[in-house]
Design an enzyme around this catalytic site. Structure first.
Site, PDB file in Angstrom:
ATOM      1  CE  LYS A 112      -8.631 -15.518 -29.071  1.00  0.00           C
ATOM      2  NZ  LYS A 112      -7.382 -15.500 -29.819  1.00  0.00           N
TER       3      LYS A 112
HETATM    4  C1  PLP Z   1      -6.464 -14.759 -30.054  1.00  0.00           C
HETATM    5  C2  PLP Z   1      -5.038 -15.097 -29.974  1.00  0.00           C
HETATM    6  C3  PLP Z   1      -4.053 -14.108 -29.892  1.00  0.00           C
HETATM    7  C4  PLP Z   1      -4.388 -12.636 -29.963  1.00  0.00           C
HETATM    8  O1  PLP Z   1      -5.092 -12.214 -28.811  1.00  0.00           O
HETATM    9  P1  PLP Z   1      -5.899 -10.844 -28.838  1.00  0.00           P
HETATM   10  O2  PLP Z   1      -6.653 -10.819 -27.563  1.00  0.00           O
HETATM   11  O3  PLP Z   1      -6.811 -10.919 -30.031  1.00  0.00           O
HETATM   12  O4  PLP Z   1      -4.915  -9.746 -28.966  1.00  0.00           O
HETATM   13  C5  PLP Z   1      -2.737 -14.497 -29.729  1.00  0.00           C
HETATM   14  N1  PLP Z   1      -2.401 -15.799 -29.703  1.00  0.00           N
HETATM   15  C6  PLP Z   1      -3.304 -16.777 -29.792  1.00  0.00           C
HETATM   16  C7  PLP Z   1      -2.863 -18.187 -29.776  1.00  0.00           C
HETATM   17  C8  PLP Z   1      -4.661 -16.459 -29.925  1.00  0.00           C
HETATM   18  O5  PLP Z   1      -5.565 -17.439 -30.000  1.00  0.00           O
END
Ligand code: PLP
Length: 462
Positions: A112
Site C-alpha cells: 500500500k
Molecule cells: C491490502 C492487502 C492485500 C489485499 O489487497 P487488495 O488490493 O485489497 O486486494 C493483500 N496483502 C496485503 C499484505 C495487503 O496489505
C-alpha cells in the site's frame, strides 16, 4: 482524460477531481472513460527506464490535462525516494520460472505504500491554495491505514480518520497506526469486522450530517490508489521480457484493488497471460470467477488479515468490464439488498479468459511459507504465501515459457507470529521500524455504528 462512475449517474470528472472525491456521489467507483493503449513499441521503449521514469510514462495518459509526464516524474521521484530498495519494487527469482515482486520496501512494509506515498503528494498538490480542509476517511484491515497515516501525517489541510476492526489487526499493524501522534491523525477501533468498518465509511460519505465537510477516501475505491499500482505490473513484465514475452501474475487478494490494477495493465496493452486471484477462506471473489456466485458470508479470521474481507469493493469495477451486466448500479443495488448476486454466464466466460482463481486454506499457506524458506531461502509473509500456493497450483495450466510473478504484498516482519509458527524463524523488524514497541499509542474505540462514528468525526472537524 475524463472519469465516469460505474453506476452511470454522476458527472464525468478529471483526474484531480476524482482523486479528491474518492467515491462517486451515485455510490459508484470512477473509471477512465476509455483505456489508453500502450503500443508494442511504447512498451519496448520502457526497457532500461528507472521505476520513476516508468511510472511517469505509464501514468501520463491517465492524468492528461491535469499533470504532465514531467510533473509525474517529479512526483514519483519524491514519492519513492525513501523506499529501501533502488529498484523500488525489485524482482527476486525463487527458482525456475517463479518470481517474487517485492512490494514491501516502503515506510510501513506493505504494498500500500507504493500507492499511498504517491497519493499523499497528489493531495498536497491538488489542495494547494484551498482553505477548506480535506477529511480523509478510511477503513483498514491493517495495511491501508498505516500506509495512509505514514503518507499524510503532519500534512497541512488534511485530517485522517482511520477505522480498523478492534483486535483484528496484528500488533505491528496497530502500532504503526496508533503510535503516530500528529494532531491530524485520528485512529478509531471499531467493535466489529473490516466489512463493518467499510460499510460505515460508505455510509459516512452519504450522511447528511457530514455533507458540509469535504470528505475523501484513501481506500482502493479511490482511482488514484489504483493508478500507481499499474506501474509495477508494467515495470516487472518489461524486466522479464515483455512485450516479446507474456507474463502471469499471482495476486493475494482482498478488496480486489491490486489485481484490478493488473487488469488495467492488461487493458492498456501489457501482454498478461493470466491474472491469478489468490484468496484465503474469504473466497467471495474465487466463487464469483469460478461459478458466478458473488455472495457474502461470514468473515473468517485468518493469518492473512488484510485479506479477511467478504465484500471486495473493486469487484464493482470489474463488473462493468465484461458483457452481460447491463446496469452495474442495478446489479450492485440488488447485491447490497440481498448480499448475493448471480453473474451472467457470458460475463464469467469472458472473465475467465484472463483470470484464474484459487482459495488457499491456512494449512496450505503455512506449508507454502515453509517451502519458500526450504527451497529458496526466502521468508515470505502469510499473504504472499497464499499467492505462491495459488501460483504453484495453476502453473501446470500455463505455457512453460511464461514467468509467474507472485506479488509479495507485505514484509514477513509485519506478520512475524504467523511466519514464526509456520517456519520456526522469527523475522526481524527492519531498522526503519526500530522503537515501534516503545512508543505511546493513541486510539478511541467505538461501536460498529455509522451514527457513533459520524458524531466522532463531527467532534474532530466541527
Ligand atoms: C491490502 C492487502 C492485500 C489485499 O489487497 P487488495 O488490493 O485489497 O486486494 C493483500 N496483502 C496485503 C499484505 C495487503 O496489505
Amino acid at each position: 482524460m475524463r472519469y465516469r462512475s460505474t453506476r452511470g449517474h454522476a458527472d464525468a470528472l478529471d483526474f484531480a477531481q476524482v482523486t479528491l472525491a474518492g467515491l462517486a456521489p451515485d455510490g459508484g467507483l470512477y473509471l477512465p472513460e476509455r483505456w489508453p493503449r500502450m503500443s508494442t513499441d511504447a512498451l519496448r521503449d520502457l526497457a532500461g527506464l528507472s521505476y520513476a521514469e516508468t511510472a511517469a510514462r505509464v501514468m501520463a495518459p491517465f492524468t492528461e490535462g491535469v499533470l504532465s509526464e514531467d510533473e509525474l516524474l517529479a512526483l514519483a521521484t519524491r514519492a519513492y525516494a525513501a523506499f529501501a530498495h533502488d529498484a523500488v519494487t525489485p524482482l527476486r527469482q525463487l527458482g525456475g520460472r517463479e518470481w517474487l515482486l517485492e512490494l514491501f520496501h516502503g515506510a510501513t512494509l506493505a504494498f500500500k505504500d507504493v500507492a499511498l506515498q504517491f497519493l499523499g503528494l497528489l493531495f498536497e498538490r491538488f489542495l494547494a491554495g484551498s482553505d477548506r480542509p480535506l477529511v480523509v476517511i478510511g477503513a483498514t484491515s491493517g495495511d491501508t491505514g498505516s500506509a495512509a497515516i505514514a503518507a499524510l501525517a503532519g500534512r497541512s489541510g488534511v485530517d485522517v480518520v482511520m477505522l480498523h476492526p478492534l483486535d483484528r489487526v496484528s500488533d505491528v499493524q496497530r502500532r504503526q497506526m496508533t503510535t503516530v501522534l500528529s494532531p491530524n491523525i485520528h485512529n478509531v477501533a471499531i467493535e466489529g469486522t473490516f466489512d463493518d468498518a467499510q460499510r460505515i465509511v460508505k455510509a459516512l460519505f452519504r450522511s447528511p450530517e457530514l455533507s458540509d465537510l469535504r470528505l475523501s477516501a484513501v481506500n482502493s475505491i479511490n482511482w488514484a490508489r489504483l493508478l500507481p499500482q499499474i506501474v509495477y505490473y508494467v515495470f516487472a513484465a518489461v524486466r522479464l521480457g515483455a512485450p516479446e514475452r507474456r507474463v502471469a501474475f499471482s495476486v493475494p487478494t482482498g478488496n480486489f484493488g491490486n489485481v484490478f490494477a493488473g487488469y488495467a495493465a492488461h487493458a492498456i496493452g501489457l501482454p498478461i497471460e493470466r491474472l491469478i486471484v489468490a484468496t484465503n477462506a474469504n473466497d467471495i471473489v474465487h466463487r464469483a470467477l469460478g461459478r458466478g456466485d458473488y455472495s457474502t458470508g461470514q468473515v473468517a479470521r485468518t493469518h492473512a488479515p488484510s485479506m479477511d474481507i467478504q465484500v471486495s469493493s473493486n469487484f464493482e469495477r470489474l463488473l462493468s468490464q465484461f458483457a452481460g451486466v447491463r446496469d452495474v448500479g442495478d446489479a450492485m443495488a440488488g447485491f447490497e439488498r440481498n448480499g448475493t448476486m448471480r453473474l451472467p454466464d457470458g460475463w464469467v466466460t469472458e472473465a475467465r479468459a484472463l483470470f484464474a482463481s484459487r482459495r488457499v486454506d491456512e494449512v496450505t499457506a503455512a506449508r507454502a511459507m515453509a517451502h519458500a524458506l526450504e527451497r529458496s531461502g526466502e521468508l515470505v509473509d502469510p499473504h504472499t504465501a497464499i499467492g505462491l500456493a495459488a501460483a504453484a497450483d495453476i502453473a501446470p495450466e500455463l505455457p512453460a515459457d511464461v514467468p509467474i510473478v507472485t506479488l509479495a504484498t507485505a514484509h514477513p516482519a509485519k506478520f512475524r507470529d504467523a511466519v514464526e509458527r509456520a517456519t520456526g524463524h522469527r523475522p526481524s523488524l527492519p531498522a526503519r521500524l526500530a522503537g515501534l514497541f516503545d512508543r505511546e499509542e493513541r486510539c478511541v474505540t467505538l461501536p460498529a455504528s455509522a451514527v457513533a462514528v459520524a458524531a466522532h468525526v463531527r467532534s474532530i472537524a466541527p
